[in-house]
Design a protein around this motif. Structure first.
Motif, PDB file in Angstrom:
ATOM      1  N   ARG A 154       0.605  -1.248  -0.085  1.00 55.95           N
ATOM      2  CA  ARG A 154      -0.035   0.076   0.084  1.00 55.95           C
ATOM      3  C   ARG A 154       0.834   1.031   0.076  1.00 55.95           C
ATOM      4  O   ARG A 154       0.227   2.447  -0.061  1.00 55.95           O
ATOM      5  CB  ARG A 154      -0.965   0.063   1.141  1.00 55.95           C
ATOM      6  N   SER A 155       2.242   1.224  -0.098  1.00 56.51           N
ATOM      7  CA  SER A 155       2.948   2.334  -0.100  1.00 56.51           C
ATOM      8  C   SER A 155       3.375   2.539  -1.593  1.00 56.51           C
ATOM      9  O   SER A 155       3.277   1.677  -2.379  1.00 56.51           O
ATOM     10  CB  SER A 155       4.257   1.945   0.746  1.00 56.51           C
ATOM     11  N   GLY A 156       4.248   3.664  -1.761  1.00 54.57           N
ATOM     12  CA  GLY A 156       4.492   3.672  -2.991  1.00 54.57           C
ATOM     13  C   GLY A 156       5.939   3.307  -3.495  1.00 54.57           C
ATOM     14  O   GLY A 156       6.350   2.199  -2.855  1.00 54.57           O
ATOM     15  N   LYS A 175       2.102  12.098  10.959  1.00 54.30           N
ATOM     16  CA  LYS A 175       2.197  12.626   9.916  1.00 54.30           C
ATOM     17  C   LYS A 175       3.165  13.810  10.026  1.00 54.30           C
ATOM     18  O   LYS A 175       4.083  14.260   9.054  1.00 54.30           O
ATOM     19  CB  LYS A 175       1.035  12.899   8.998  1.00 54.30           C
ATOM     20  N   ALA A 176       2.965  14.498  11.146  1.00 61.03           N
ATOM     21  CA  ALA A 176       3.868  15.778  11.478  1.00 61.03           C
ATOM     22  C   ALA A 176       5.405  15.479  11.513  1.00 61.03           C
ATOM     23  O   ALA A 176       6.126  16.104  11.233  1.00 61.03           O
ATOM     24  CB  ALA A 176       3.358  16.356  12.685  1.00 61.03           C
ATOM     25  N   ASN A 177       5.648  14.254  11.970  1.00 58.28           N
ATOM     26  CA  ASN A 177       6.932  13.762  12.224  1.00 58.28           C
ATOM     27  C   ASN A 177       7.570  12.741  10.930  1.00 58.28           C
ATOM     28  O   ASN A 177       8.551  12.480  11.107  1.00 58.28           O
ATOM     29  CB  ASN A 177       6.969  12.982  13.625  1.00 58.28           C
ATOM     30  N   PHE A 178       6.776  12.768   9.899  1.00 56.17           N
ATOM     31  CA  PHE A 178       7.322  12.045   8.840  1.00 56.17           C
ATOM     32  C   PHE A 178       8.843  12.786   8.280  1.00 56.17           C
ATOM     33  O   PHE A 178       8.656  13.938   8.191  1.00 56.17           O
ATOM     34  CB  PHE A 178       6.159  11.913   7.695  1.00 56.17           C
ATOM     35  N   ASP A 179       9.597  11.639   8.100  1.00 52.16           N
ATOM     36  CA  ASP A 179      10.834  12.037   7.623  1.00 52.16           C
ATOM     37  C   ASP A 179      11.513  10.916   6.974  1.00 52.16           C
ATOM     38  O   ASP A 179      11.351   9.726   7.376  1.00 52.16           O
ATOM     39  CB  ASP A 179      11.813  12.375   8.703  1.00 52.16           C
ATOM     40  N   ARG A 180      11.705  10.978   5.545  1.00 50.83           N
ATOM     41  CA  ARG A 180      12.220  10.076   4.685  1.00 50.83           C
ATOM     42  C   ARG A 180      13.542   9.542   5.236  1.00 50.83           C
ATOM     43  O   ARG A 180      13.965   8.293   5.043  1.00 50.83           O
ATOM     44  CB  ARG A 180      12.429  10.523   3.172  1.00 50.83           C
ATOM     45  N   TYR A 227       7.121   4.688   1.355  1.00 54.88           N
ATOM     46  CA  TYR A 227       6.466   5.589   2.420  1.00 54.88           C
ATOM     47  C   TYR A 227       5.070   5.385   2.094  1.00 54.88           C
ATOM     48  O   TYR A 227       4.497   5.162   0.819  1.00 54.88           O
ATOM     49  CB  TYR A 227       6.893   6.854   2.380  1.00 54.88           C
ATOM     50  N   LYS A 228       4.288   5.671   3.302  1.00 53.33           N
ATOM     51  CA  LYS A 228       3.028   5.798   3.098  1.00 53.33           C
ATOM     52  C   LYS A 228       2.405   7.023   4.170  1.00 53.33           C
ATOM     53  O   LYS A 228       2.714   7.143   5.185  1.00 53.33           O
ATOM     54  CB  LYS A 228       2.058   4.588   3.288  1.00 53.33           C
ATOM     55  N   LEU A 229       1.573   7.953   3.599  1.00 51.70           N
ATOM     56  CA  LEU A 229       0.939   9.026   4.603  1.00 51.70           C
ATOM     57  C   LEU A 229      -0.416   8.986   4.575  1.00 51.70           C
ATOM     58  O   LEU A 229      -1.078   9.209   3.405  1.00 51.70           O
ATOM     59  CB  LEU A 229       1.660  10.509   3.795  1.00 51.70           C
ATOM     60  N   SER A 230      -1.017   8.710   5.479  1.00 51.71           N
ATOM     61  CA  SER A 230      -2.486   9.059   5.583  1.00 51.71           C
ATOM     62  C   SER A 230      -2.786   9.882   6.906  1.00 51.71           C
ATOM     63  O   SER A 230      -2.085  10.539   7.403  1.00 51.71           O
ATOM     64  CB  SER A 230      -3.259   7.706   5.691  1.00 51.71           C
ATOM     65  N   LYS A 231      -4.314  10.203   7.120  1.00 53.65           N
ATOM     66  CA  LYS A 231      -4.648  11.018   7.986  1.00 53.65           C
ATOM     67  C   LYS A 231      -3.914  10.950   9.426  1.00 53.65           C
ATOM     68  O   LYS A 231      -3.936  10.023  10.082  1.00 53.65           O
ATOM     69  CB  LYS A 231      -6.205  10.744   8.216  1.00 53.65           C
ATOM     70  N   GLY A 232      -3.311  11.912   9.590  1.00 56.46           N
ATOM     71  CA  GLY A 232      -2.501  11.999  10.755  1.00 56.46           C
ATOM     72  C   GLY A 232      -1.262  11.097  11.108  1.00 56.46           C
ATOM     73  O   GLY A 232      -0.243  11.339  12.168  1.00 56.46           O
TER      74      GLY A 232
END
Lengths: 466, 187
Positions: A154-156, A175-180, A227-232
């Motif tokens: 489900r990630s890219g 999500k606020a702390n997302f860092d690749r 990575y995956k980003l969703s609500k929060g």
């Protein structure tokens, strides 16, 4: 950003230099092998013994069979936790990952962390990115004949091949702390300090972990990220090549376009090829080092202010989703807390087949296993086939949900059959297409083609249907 | 990112200065040009785009969400949805945009698509309830449009609202440009 741009250029050049590069590159990670002129050496798979360094018991702590309600409580607990799966089925592991991710509570501020680390190894399988085209990325007939599962995550990102010599880590945070790169960087620090490696590592601009340039000036990829980003919330998951059978696995991605057709999937995401290498350390060692990195960066101490505040907040805000329970009692901390005195601590929970898992995981598992997700989620594409022997060219337009939209047939100059009979053999297929959708499987398409030779050829070229 | 900003935005629309880049991570170091701040102009839609010109007089309301979507609500009770310049800058170069299908029914908070960029799949949510009546098919073949004109030609879907434009315009989850700007400054 720049890296992505460079890769786009690199891809173009490597298509031209394909045969030469084939000798030098070991395709893995985001790697793609559009053509392979060599034979498949199928006997490799018959003797294929997964590396057994992963099957030994973890050295440090053990969970001694958690009842499932404790797993359900752990996934919503407001503290950082590590989960280690002993399950080897890729669909189960991805379903468990999805569940842990979606259940992870979100902190009300940026200080508290309820981060999760999930570690797992899969039995041999090919994993494609969310928006990829399996017909383009993978040798589907070979996979089918070897009964190696195709998995869509489900990630890219691009296509990777897994076996038990590969260990995956999945770092989940808000999500606020997302860092690749942050978690990879910590992991690299811990791995480099471990003195277990034969070569040191660094993180590149795509968030992948690669070797430091050796005497030859080359870097090799040991870990590919997606990575995956969703609500929060967000996750960063990645492979870590420890003792993978790279030589065997790369064949699964080798497609002979003269046989399997040319896929024009301009809308989908293409893989990026890299040179890869094993880290050559046991899986258990890697797991312990990954836990160490997570603990040092995100672990909590009992007097940790942020943690204490969060517990107080939890009691005061009457959040109905949080359940008050004694963390120490629940996780039996004394037995398996990974910690040293006055250092940060983190709980580790092991997941195995003896646990009964929540029903949501089962339904995600079913969804991930379905044809509709694996193949049906492919963005629309065109598949071109040429059969020089018969002397025909077939163009198949495949739309959303992998439904066949149109079939265009051209007869080549050297065609052995009468033109009329070639067009005739597609008439039924084209007639059906006007009235109902046809899913793009070899057996369905072949079933509507009335000439046996053409039907067998197309069926086997599409997905190995015999 | 720097290439985008230098090449496409001509200094007009910069990402805000933020100590913690919300969804970009280190790969999109927007804070390195951080002396430029967003102002209300940064949240204007492209007035030449279909999302704007769909009604002769333009949208009745333009709203934003905390998840960085924008919404152009027109007086015929339809709304165009897209992602903000801030989101697009943070995500980096898009490689694939997943759009919904015409006829899909969506509730508030449902996923209506996703953006893939630099190996990240990022969900897009509908802040309104209704039925998808149009999708932007250009995005399927030209995902880069979402970096070039996120608040205009890169609209993702048009939704026929369950409620009237006036009612939806007052929805609590929808922010004005000023409120959205304030929410960015907090981060």
């Amino acid at each position: 950003m720049f890296a992505l741009f460079r890769n786009a250029i690199a891809r173009k050049t490597c298509d031209l230099n394909w045969t030469r590069r084939l000798m030098a590159d070991v395709p893995f990670g985001d790697d793609l092998t559009p053509i392979d002129y060599g034979d498949y050496n199928l006997e490799d798979f018959l003797h294929y013994q997964p590396n057994n360094t992963n099957t030994s018991k973890p050295r440090q702590e053990d969970s001694s069979n958690f009842p499932s309600d404790e797993f359900s409580k752990a996934v919503v607990s407001k503290e950082p936790i590590v989960f280690v799966s002993k399950i080897k089925d890729p669909h189960w592991n991805l379903a468990i990952e999805d569940f842990i991710y979606n259940q992870m509570p979100l902190p009300s501020d940026n200080v508290a962390n309820y981060n999760r680390l999930f570690l797992y190894s899969n039995s041999p399988c090919v994993v494609i990115g969310k928006n990829q085209n399996p017909w383009k990325e993978v040798n589907i007939p070979l996979l089918q004949s070897l009964r190696i599962p195709l998995v869509r995550r489900r990630s890219g990102g691009g296509t990777v091949v897994h076996d038990l010599g590969n260990t995956n880590f999945s770092f989940m945070t808000s999500k606020a702390n997302f860092d690749r790169q942050k978690f990879s960087s910590k992991l690299v620090e811990v791995l480099n300090d471990s003195k277990l490696l034969k070569f040191n590592l660094q993180v590149n601009e795509r968030g992948d972990i690669v070797s430091l340039p050796g005497a030859d000036g080359k870097t090799y990829k040991v870990s590919g990220s997606a990575y995956k980003l969703s609500k929060g919330r967000s996750y960063h998951h990645a492979t870590m090549l420890l003792n993978s059978r790279l030589d065997v696995l790369k064949k699964l991605l080798s497609r002979d376009e003269t046989k399997l057709g040319v896929v024009d999937a301009k809308a989908s995401v293409e893989s990026v090829r890299s040179k890869v290498k094993n880290l050559e350390i046991p899986s258990d060692d890697f797991i312990q080092l990954a836990i160490k990195g997570f603990r040092e960066e995100y672990g909590i101490t009992k007097d940790d202010t942020a943690y204490s505040n969060e517990i107080i907040n939890k009691k005061n805000d009457g959040d109905e989703t949080s359940v008050d329970y004694d963390q120490d009692e629940l996780f039996n901390l004394k037995d398996f807390m990974t910690s040293t005195p006055r250092e940060r601590q983190v709980n580790v929970m092991y997941i195995d087949e003896s646990m009964s898992l929540p029903t949501e995981i089962k339904s995600t598992y079913e969804e991930l296993k379905s044809w509709d997700w694996k193949y049906g989620a492919t963005p629309k594409f065109t598949h071109y086939f040429t059969n020089e022997e018969i002397g025909i060219h077939v163009q198949i337009e495949v739309g959303k949900h992998a439904e066949v939209k149109d079939v265009i047939v051209n007869v080549l100059e050297n065609c052995q059959l009468s033109h009329e009979s070639v067009f005739d053999s597609f008439r039924f297929l084209q007639q059906v297409l006007r009235t109902e959708p046809i899913t793009y499987t070899g057996s369905t398409v072949a079933g509507y083609i009335t000439n046996d030779q053409i039907s067998d050829w197309l069926g086997s070229s599409i997905d190995g249907t015999i | 990112m720097l290439r985008n900003i230098a090449g496409l935005r001509s200094g007009l629309r910069f990402a805000p200065q933020i100590s913690k880049n919300l969804i970009g991570g280190k790969i999109a170091p927007v804070s390195s040009i951080g002396f430029v701040r967003f102002n209300s102009n940064n949240h204007k839609l492209n007035t030449d785009s279909r999302a704007f010109k769909y009604s002769q007089e333009g949208p009745s309301f333009v709203k934003f969400t905390e998840e960085h979507e924008w919404l152009a609500i027109h007086k015929d009770d339809t709304a165009f949805i897209g992602i903000t310049s801030y989101a697009s800058d943070s995500l980096g170069d898009a490689t694939f945009i997943e759009v919904p299908e015409v006829g899909d029914r969506v509730e508030v908070g449902d996923s209506i698509g996703s953006v893939e960029s630099v190996k990240s799949a990022s969900e897009i949510y509908s802040p309104v309830a209704g039925e998808v009546v149009a999708i932007n098919e250009t995005l399927e073949s030209s995902p880069q449009l979402i970096n070039e004109d996120p608040q205009g030609e890169a609209w993702i879907a048009q939704i026929k609202l369950n409620e009237t434009a006036d009612v939806v315009g007052q929805q609590e989850n929808l922010l004005t440009a000023e409120e959205y700007e304030a929410s960015l400054q907090e981060q």
